[in-house]
Write an enzyme that holds these catalytic residues in place. Structure first.
Site, PDB file in Angstrom:
ATOM      1  N   SER A 135      85.822  48.874  37.221  1.00  0.00           N
ATOM      2  CA  SER A 135      85.787  49.538  35.919  1.00  0.00           C
ATOM      3  C   SER A 135      86.959  49.069  35.080  1.00  0.00           C
ATOM      4  CB  SER A 135      85.854  51.051  36.079  1.00  0.00           C
ATOM      5  OG  SER A 135      86.075  51.671  34.834  1.00  0.00           O
TER       6      SER A 135
ATOM      7  N   ASP B 271      83.122  51.908  30.882  1.00  0.00           N
ATOM      8  CA  ASP B 271      83.017  53.357  30.735  1.00  0.00           C
ATOM      9  C   ASP B 271      83.144  53.749  29.271  1.00  0.00           C
ATOM     10  OD1 ASP B 271      82.700  54.415  33.426  1.00  0.00           O
ATOM     11  OD2 ASP B 271      84.691  53.617  33.821  1.00  0.00           O
TER      12      ASP B 271
ATOM     13  N   MET C 180      83.116  56.675  26.532  1.00  0.00           N
ATOM     14  CA  MET C 180      83.326  58.113  26.399  1.00  0.00           C
ATOM     15  C   MET C 180      83.492  58.459  24.927  1.00  0.00           C
ATOM     16  SD  MET C 180      86.045  58.643  29.522  1.00  0.00           S
ATOM     17  CE  MET C 180      85.868  57.688  31.033  1.00  0.00           C
TER      18      MET C 180
ATOM     19  N   GLY D  11      85.962  61.402  32.846  1.00  0.00           N
ATOM     20  CA  GLY D  11      86.841  61.545  31.699  1.00  0.00           C
ATOM     21  C   GLY D  11      88.066  60.666  31.768  1.00  0.00           C
ATOM     22  N   PHE D  12      88.622  60.500  32.975  1.00  0.00           N
ATOM     23  CA  PHE D  12      89.856  59.730  33.112  1.00  0.00           C
ATOM     24  C   PHE D  12      89.846  58.957  34.418  1.00  0.00           C
ATOM     25  CE2 PHE D  12      90.747  63.323  30.390  1.00  0.00           C
ATOM     26  CZ  PHE D  12      91.449  62.759  29.341  1.00  0.00           C
TER      27      PHE D  12
ATOM     28  N   GLY E  53      91.544  57.420  37.852  1.00  0.00           N
ATOM     29  CA  GLY E  53      92.566  57.839  38.807  1.00  0.00           C
ATOM     30  C   GLY E  53      92.382  59.221  39.397  1.00  0.00           C
TER      31      GLY E  53
ATOM     32  N   ASP F  79      80.801  56.256  41.531  1.00  0.00           N
ATOM     33  CA  ASP F  79      81.899  55.979  40.607  1.00  0.00           C
ATOM     34  C   ASP F  79      82.882  57.135  40.642  1.00  0.00           C
ATOM     35  OD1 ASP F  79      83.561  55.358  38.493  1.00  0.00           O
ATOM     36  OD2 ASP F  79      82.005  55.396  36.953  1.00  0.00           O
ATOM     37  N   GLY F  80      84.141  56.800  40.978  1.00  0.00           N
ATOM     38  CA  GLY F  80      85.192  57.801  40.910  1.00  0.00           C
ATOM     39  C   GLY F  80      85.998  57.957  42.180  1.00  0.00           C
ATOM     40  N   GLY F  81      87.243  57.512  42.151  1.00  0.00           N
ATOM     41  CA  GLY F  81      88.150  57.739  43.269  1.00  0.00           C
ATOM     42  C   GLY F  81      87.893  56.894  44.497  1.00  0.00           C
TER      43      GLY F  81
ATOM     44  N   SER G 192      91.134  51.961  39.431  1.00  0.00           N
ATOM     45  CA  SER G 192      92.538  51.731  39.782  1.00  0.00           C
ATOM     46  C   SER G 192      92.691  51.061  41.138  1.00  0.00           C
ATOM     47  CB  SER G 192      93.311  53.057  39.757  1.00  0.00           C
ATOM     48  OG  SER G 192      92.705  54.021  40.589  1.00  0.00           O
TER      49      SER G 192
END
Length: 231
Positions: free
Chosen positions: A17, A44, A46, A154-155, A157, A184-186, A207
């Protein structure tokens, strides 16, 4: 260009991402992760309404297409009105567009997916962590991809939510060999094995890839894909 997301699957694909890339050096950052083994770039989008952040629009997509003509661009619309963004992003160079079930009436899902395909891209449907998997099950056959969000969006990390892997396990027997389950995410090397074992075959990482020095990114991508052991 063949469409990576409907081509017979190579397990799993890795889509960094660009939300975690260095925006001052975006072209160089994106070329580097692709050279390091990434399969596509995840964009991404938003709007400050559906999620509490503003990120990027079609101009970023257009700039990526101009800088890296053969890149596969995966656009994730975290917006309140996804229908207003389909044609602008495809015209700017997007190969794939995912929209959210939370802002789409059930009777409109197939129509939006058809619009995306008619514009020239593949279509995906996303669900947030609080949304039950039952919300997307009636629509699986009309889509190329289901995106299971493993953070509240939204953010970049935010911490991974392991409980969402049950949704991937529920979806895995329902998708064909030409459809994909994305997460998607973490996602990071320390939790990716459980992600792959859940049936996910398209991993978005922000990240975990862009947050390490360039010389380490090929190693991270290999670990995420499962072709390289944890260091």
């Amino acid at each position: 260009m063949r469409n990576l997301y409907t081509h017979p699957r190579r397990l799993p694909l890795i889509a960094p991402s660009i939300l975690s890339a260095d925006f001052a050096n975006m072209g160089q950052e994106c070329r580097q992760v692709l050279d390091a083994g990434a399969d596509s770039l995840h964009v991404d989008v938003m709007d400050g309404h559906f999620v509490p952040n503003l990120t990027m629009g079609p101009d970023m997509c257009r700039a990526l297409r101009r800088a890296i003509p053969d890149v596969f661009i995966d656009v994730h619309l975290m917006v309140a009105d996804p229908g207003g963004f389909i044609e602008p992003f495809v015209e700017a160079g997007a190969n794939h567009i995912t929209f959210h079930i939370e802002v789409t009436a059930p009777e409109n899902v197939a129509g939006l997916a058809a619009r995306i395909r008619e514009a020239g891209a593949t279509a995906g449907l996303a669900l947030n962590p609080p949304t039950p998997v039952d919300a997307v099950l009636p629509h699986v056959d009309s889509l190329d991809l289901i995106l299971v969000m493993s953070v509240n969006p939204g953010f970049s990390g935010r911490a991974f939510i392991p409980a969402v892997l049950e949704k991937a396990r529920d979806l895995e027997p329902l998708v064909s060999s030409l459809q994909r389950i994305q997460i998607d995410g973490g996602i990071k090397p320390s939790n990716v094995q459980s992600v792959r074992e859940s049936g996910v075959d398209l991993i978005v990482a922000a990240s975990a890839v862009f947050g390490v020095p360039p010389v380490k990114r090929a190693e991270v991508i290999g670990v995420l894909r499962g072709t390289q052991a944890l260091p």
